[in-house]
Design an enzyme around this catalytic site. Sequence first.
Site, mmCIF file in Angstrom:
data_model
loop_
_atom_site.group_PDB
_atom_site.id
_atom_site.type_symbol
_atom_site.label_atom_id
_atom_site.label_comp_id
_atom_site.label_asym_id
_atom_site.label_seq_id
_atom_site.Cartn_x
_atom_site.Cartn_y
_atom_site.Cartn_z
ATOM 1 C CE LYS A 29 -3.667 4.666 0.835
ATOM 2 N NZ LYS A 29 -2.222 4.572 1.061
ATOM 3 C CG ASP B 20 -1.762 1.246 1.338
ATOM 4 O OD1 ASP B 20 -2.853 1.242 0.746
ATOM 5 O OD2 ASP B 20 -1.338 2.241 1.965
ATOM 6 C CG HIS C 200 -4.689 9.673 0.483
ATOM 7 N ND1 HIS C 200 -3.370 9.547 0.123
ATOM 8 C CD2 HIS C 200 -4.745 9.310 1.795
ATOM 9 C CE1 HIS C 200 -2.672 9.137 1.173
ATOM 10 N NE2 HIS C 200 -3.473 8.990 2.194
ATOM 11 C CE1 TYR D 197 0.748 7.905 2.435
ATOM 12 C CE2 TYR D 197 1.215 5.638 1.865
ATOM 13 C CZ TYR D 197 0.410 6.567 2.476
ATOM 14 O OH TYR D 197 -0.724 6.159 3.134
HETATM 15 P P1 NAD Z 1 1.308 1.466 11.912
HETATM 16 O O1 NAD Z 1 0.184 1.375 12.871
HETATM 17 O O2 NAD Z 1 1.477 0.406 10.886
HETATM 18 O O3 NAD Z 1 2.626 1.619 12.781
HETATM 19 C C1 NAD Z 1 3.892 1.670 12.194
HETATM 20 C C2 NAD Z 1 4.928 1.956 13.281
HETATM 21 O O4 NAD Z 1 4.776 1.018 14.344
HETATM 22 C C3 NAD Z 1 6.348 1.762 12.756
HETATM 23 O O5 NAD Z 1 6.837 2.944 12.221
HETATM 24 C C4 NAD Z 1 7.086 1.344 14.009
HETATM 25 O O6 NAD Z 1 7.428 2.473 14.777
HETATM 26 C C5 NAD Z 1 6.039 0.565 14.768
HETATM 27 N N1 NAD Z 1 6.096 -0.895 14.536
HETATM 28 C C6 NAD Z 1 5.799 -1.578 13.394
HETATM 29 N N2 NAD Z 1 5.926 -2.887 13.590
HETATM 30 C C7 NAD Z 1 6.284 -3.053 14.877
HETATM 31 C C8 NAD Z 1 6.554 -4.196 15.673
HETATM 32 N N3 NAD Z 1 6.451 -5.427 15.179
HETATM 33 N N4 NAD Z 1 6.900 -4.000 16.969
HETATM 34 C C9 NAD Z 1 6.996 -2.748 17.482
HETATM 35 N N5 NAD Z 1 6.741 -1.632 16.790
HETATM 36 C C10 NAD Z 1 6.396 -1.794 15.490
HETATM 37 O O7 NAD Z 1 1.221 2.932 11.266
HETATM 38 P P2 NAD Z 1 1.146 3.603 9.839
HETATM 39 O O8 NAD Z 1 2.408 3.480 9.092
HETATM 40 O O9 NAD Z 1 0.609 4.955 10.099
HETATM 41 O O10 NAD Z 1 -0.008 2.795 9.075
HETATM 42 C C11 NAD Z 1 0.245 1.681 8.240
HETATM 43 C C12 NAD Z 1 -0.009 2.015 6.797
HETATM 44 O O11 NAD Z 1 -1.330 2.506 6.607
HETATM 45 C C13 NAD Z 1 0.864 3.164 6.250
HETATM 46 O O12 NAD Z 1 2.184 2.780 6.018
HETATM 47 C C14 NAD Z 1 0.096 3.523 5.021
HETATM 48 O O13 NAD Z 1 0.338 2.584 3.988
HETATM 49 C C15 NAD Z 1 -1.351 3.413 5.516
HETATM 50 N N6 NAD Z 1 -1.908 4.716 5.975
HETATM 51 C C16 NAD Z 1 -2.935 5.247 5.263
HETATM 52 C C17 NAD Z 1 -3.491 6.449 5.637
HETATM 53 C C18 NAD Z 1 -4.639 7.006 4.855
HETATM 54 O O14 NAD Z 1 -5.019 8.168 5.075
HETATM 55 N N7 NAD Z 1 -5.214 6.258 3.958
HETATM 56 C C19 NAD Z 1 -2.998 7.145 6.754
HETATM 57 C C20 NAD Z 1 -1.958 6.573 7.484
HETATM 58 C C21 NAD Z 1 -1.428 5.355 7.092
#
Ligand code: NAD
Length: 276
Positions: free
Chosen positions: A77, A47, A110, A52
């Site tokens: 997106k 994704d 988005h 990004y």
């Molecule tokens: P997430 O909830 O996936 O958290 C990611 C963070 O959690 C990492 O940077 C790291 O610090 C920590 N982490 C990851 N794996 C871990 C583990 N196994 N143990 C401990 N800590 C860990 O947050 P995100 O990146 O905001 O969301 C995931 C994805 O969702 C994004 O990369 C993106 O693709 C999507 N997203 C979409 C929107 C939207 O508006 N559509 C907004 C935000 C994110």
Amino acid sequence: MTTRQPLLTLNDGHTAPQLGFGVWQIDDSVATESVAKAIQTGYRSVDTAAIYGNEKGTGEGLRRGGVPREEIFLTTKLWNADQGFDNTLRAFDKSLKLLGTDYVDMYLIHWPMPAKGTYVDTFKAMIRLREEGRIRSVGVSNFNPAHLDHLIAETGVTPVVNQIELHPDFQQDNVVKHHREKNIVTEAWSPLGQGGDLLKHPVLVEISKAHGKSVAQVILRWHLQTGHMVIPKSQTPARIEENFDVFDFLLSTADLGKIAALDAGHRIGPNPDTLN
Ligand code: NAD
């Protein structure tokens, strides 16, 4: 290589892996390595988004992962500034070029940007691109039930997915219920609460100890058993592996109930009604 991961069937008949790899906040220069690592680990869904700034690195990572294109479910997106029929066609071309592919599996609006009043025309352009075979499935992100209803009424097309902020302390039950009624898959963004205090929550720590798994794995398992599509992000190789190692245990009904009770209405990101 075949993987053991569960698939979801979308309302247009396509299938998609339930667990994917999110790449927000991964720099373009690092995305290639991270995405290739994810593919080699077994992830088959990635994704990204125009905003990004890592579509080029992501596309390169998919090729470096060494898996045929048709085995990958690739999502990108359309950014807010590019809404509108013609703008969408142009923005899509740009994304495709950066990704280095001739189709995406799923294209999402988005954010709805309701005050702009352009998400319906945007979606119509996406439907045209789907007819041309350059998008397999059309979906949205951050839509509230009212936005979804308006979009469906105006276009006659139900998005396959609504990608929304969703983690144990922000469960959005009303939106998820609406998705079920409309046969829309709920896709959880920031599924780990962006890795903050949620990972230290005593209830989750207790469940994780009982299963010999990490809190992140317990949260991902909860998303999967609840039926969400889920896209955790990490650029740390060991965590990329850890977040995919969630297919060998089951949370009990009692565990699921304890996690359901953690909902605290704790939103991290913007409110879709007021982001314009
Ligand atoms: P997430 O909830 O996936 O958290 C990611 C963070 O959690 C990492 O940077 C790291 O610090 C920590 N982490 C990851 N794996 C871990 C583990 N196994 N143990 C401990 N800590 C860990 O947050 P995100 O990146 O905001 O969301 C995931 C994805 O969702 C994004 O990369 C993106 O693709 C999507 N997203 C979409 C929107 C939207 O508006 N559509 C907004 C935000 C994110």
